[in-house]
Scaffold this active site. Structure first.
Site, mmCIF file in Angstrom:
data_model
loop_
_atom_site.group_PDB
_atom_site.id
_atom_site.type_symbol
_atom_site.label_atom_id
_atom_site.label_comp_id
_atom_site.label_asym_id
_atom_site.label_seq_id
_atom_site.Cartn_x
_atom_site.Cartn_y
_atom_site.Cartn_z
ATOM 1 N N SER A 65 0.840 -1.197 0.000
ATOM 2 C CA SER A 65 0.000 0.000 0.000
ATOM 3 C C SER A 65 0.878 1.251 0.000
ATOM 4 C CB SER A 65 -0.897 0.000 1.243
ATOM 5 O OG SER A 65 -1.666 -1.183 1.304
ATOM 6 N N GLY A 66 0.292 2.368 -0.402
ATOM 7 C CA GLY A 66 1.014 3.621 -0.348
ATOM 8 C C GLY A 66 1.332 4.194 -1.722
ATOM 9 N N ASP A 121 6.330 -3.783 -1.450
ATOM 10 C CA ASP A 121 5.657 -2.802 -0.601
ATOM 11 C C ASP A 121 6.580 -1.617 -0.343
ATOM 12 O OD1 ASP A 121 3.732 -1.646 0.983
ATOM 13 O OD2 ASP A 121 3.530 -3.335 2.372
ATOM 14 N N ALA A 123 7.766 1.704 2.415
ATOM 15 C CA ALA A 123 8.125 1.833 3.824
ATOM 16 C C ALA A 123 8.238 3.309 4.166
ATOM 17 C CB ALA A 123 9.433 1.115 4.131
ATOM 18 N N LYS A 134 6.604 0.969 9.150
ATOM 19 C CA LYS A 134 5.528 1.003 8.187
ATOM 20 C C LYS A 134 4.219 1.322 8.904
ATOM 21 C CE LYS A 134 5.153 -2.234 5.115
ATOM 22 N NZ LYS A 134 4.732 -1.191 4.146
ATOM 23 N N GLY A 137 0.293 4.944 6.325
ATOM 24 C CA GLY A 137 -1.000 4.978 5.642
ATOM 25 C C GLY A 137 -2.082 4.185 6.348
ATOM 26 N N GLU A 143 -0.597 -5.411 5.789
ATOM 27 C CA GLU A 143 0.728 -5.410 5.164
ATOM 28 C C GLU A 143 1.632 -6.463 5.808
ATOM 29 O OE1 GLU A 143 1.243 -0.772 3.651
ATOM 30 O OE2 GLU A 143 1.884 -1.323 5.672
#
Length: 276
Positions: A65-66, A121, A123, A134, A137, A143
C-alpha cells in the site's frame, strides 16, 4: 531542519543541514533543493526495478500500500500486457485492492493462495539493518500479514526513506494498531515502559480518530529512544493485550530499492553470514 516552500508548480523541499564542530561553532550551511517531481521519479525508478527483478510469470504477488506501490502496480500491468506475464495478486489494503482492480490484474487471497512468491511494498523508513517503520498509511496489519506469507519482502522507496537508525528521518512515529476499547491504557503503558510520546492518530476528513480497514485505532509512538533492541521491544509490545499489530517490521525485508534524486538506484539487502 526541513522547510517546505510552495512554488508555482511544485512544492519545493529545502533541506538545511548544519553540523556542529568540537568547539561548538557551526560549519557552513549545506542546502539541498528537491522538488516533488523528483521524489515521484525516485519512487517510480525503485518500483519499476523491483517489479522487473523480482516478479516472474506464474508468481503469486503481494501488493503493498502507499504512494510508491502505485508505480509498482502500473509497471506490473505493463509487463502483463507486453510480456503476457501470468500473475495473481493479493492486496494489503482497500487502496491496494482498488489499484489491482483498476489495472485489471487477477486477484486472489491468502486462504486460496497461502504462500506468495514475493511481496512488493513501500516503507516509511528503512534502517541500516533493513528493519522498517511502516503504517503511515494505516495499513500495517494487512501489510504485515501478507509480508509474513511471502517468500521475500521487497521494499521500494525514494531516497528520503533511507536511514541509519529508525527515527533518523521519519518523525511521525511508530504506528501501533490497537483495539478501540484499550487505546488509553496502551498509551500509558508504552510511555511508562519505554518513554516518548504516544498520540492517537486523528482523521483529517472526518471528526475523531483514524479507523483502519480492520476497525481499529492507530497510536503513533514519537520521540522514542533510537538505541534499543527493536526485536525485543516489538515482541514485548505484541504481548500487550489490546495491541493488534505494530508498524515495526523486524528482520522481514530481503531487499530495499531506493530511487535517488539524480535518477540512479541504490539498494540494501540482507547479508547472510555463514559461521564456520
Amino acid at each position: 531542519m526541513l522547510l517546505k516552500l510552495q512554488g508555482r508548480d511544485n512544492i519545493l523541499l529545502v533541506v538545511w543541514v548544519a553540523d556542529v564542530t568540537v568547539n561548538g561553532s557551526m560549519k557552513p550551511y549545506t542546502y539541498k533543493l528537491f522538488t516533488m517531481s523528483s521524489l515521484q521519479e525516485a519512487k517510480k525508478i525503485a518500483a519499476h526495478q523491483a517489479v522487473d527483478n523480482h516478479v516472474h510469470s506464474g508468481d503469486l504477488v503481494g501488493i503493498g500500500s502507499g504512494s510508491t506501490v502505485i508505480f509498482a502496480v502500473e509497471r506490473l500491468a505493463q509487463r502483463v500486457k507486453n510480456e503476457n506475464l501470468k500473475v495473481q495478486c493479493v492486496p494489503t489494503s482497500f487502496q491496494a485492492r482498488q489499484l489491482v482492480i483498476k489495472h485489471q490484474l487477477p486477484l486472489t487471497d491468502l486462504n486460496i493462495s497461502p504462500t506468495l512468491d514475493v511481496c512488493i511494498d513501500g516503507a516509511d523508513e528503512v534502517d541500516s539493518n533493513l528493519n522498517l517503520i511502516k503504517g503511515g498509511g494505516g495499513c500495517l496489519l494487512q501489510e504485515k500479514i501478507v509480508a509474513s506469507c511471502s517468500k521475500k519482502l521487497i521494499i521500494i522507496a525514494d531516497y528520503t526513506k533511507n536511514s541509519q537508525k529508525l527515527g533518523d528521518q521519519y518523525k511521525k512515529g511508530i504506528p501501533i494498531e490497537v483495539s478501540p476499547m484499550v487505546y488509553g491504557p496502551i498509551q500509558q503503558k508504552i510511555e511508562k515502559l519505554y518513554g516518548g510520546n504516544v498520540e492517537m492518530r486523528m482523521a483529517v476528513m472526518k471528526a475523531g480518530p483514524v479507523v483502519t480497514d480492520n476497525g481499529n485505532f492507530i497510536l503513533d509512538w514519537k520521540n522514542f529512544n533510537q538505541d534499543v533492541d527493536w526485536k525485543k521491544i516489538n515482541t514485548e509490545l505484541l504481548l500487550m493485550p489490546g495491541i493488534v499489530e505494530t508498524g515495526l517490521f523486524i528482520e522481514m525485508a530481503s531487499k530495499a530499492y531506493f530511487g535517488m534524486p539524480d535518477g540512479s538506484l541504490k539498494h540494501k539487502k540482507v547479508e547472510i553470514i555463514i559461521a564456520t
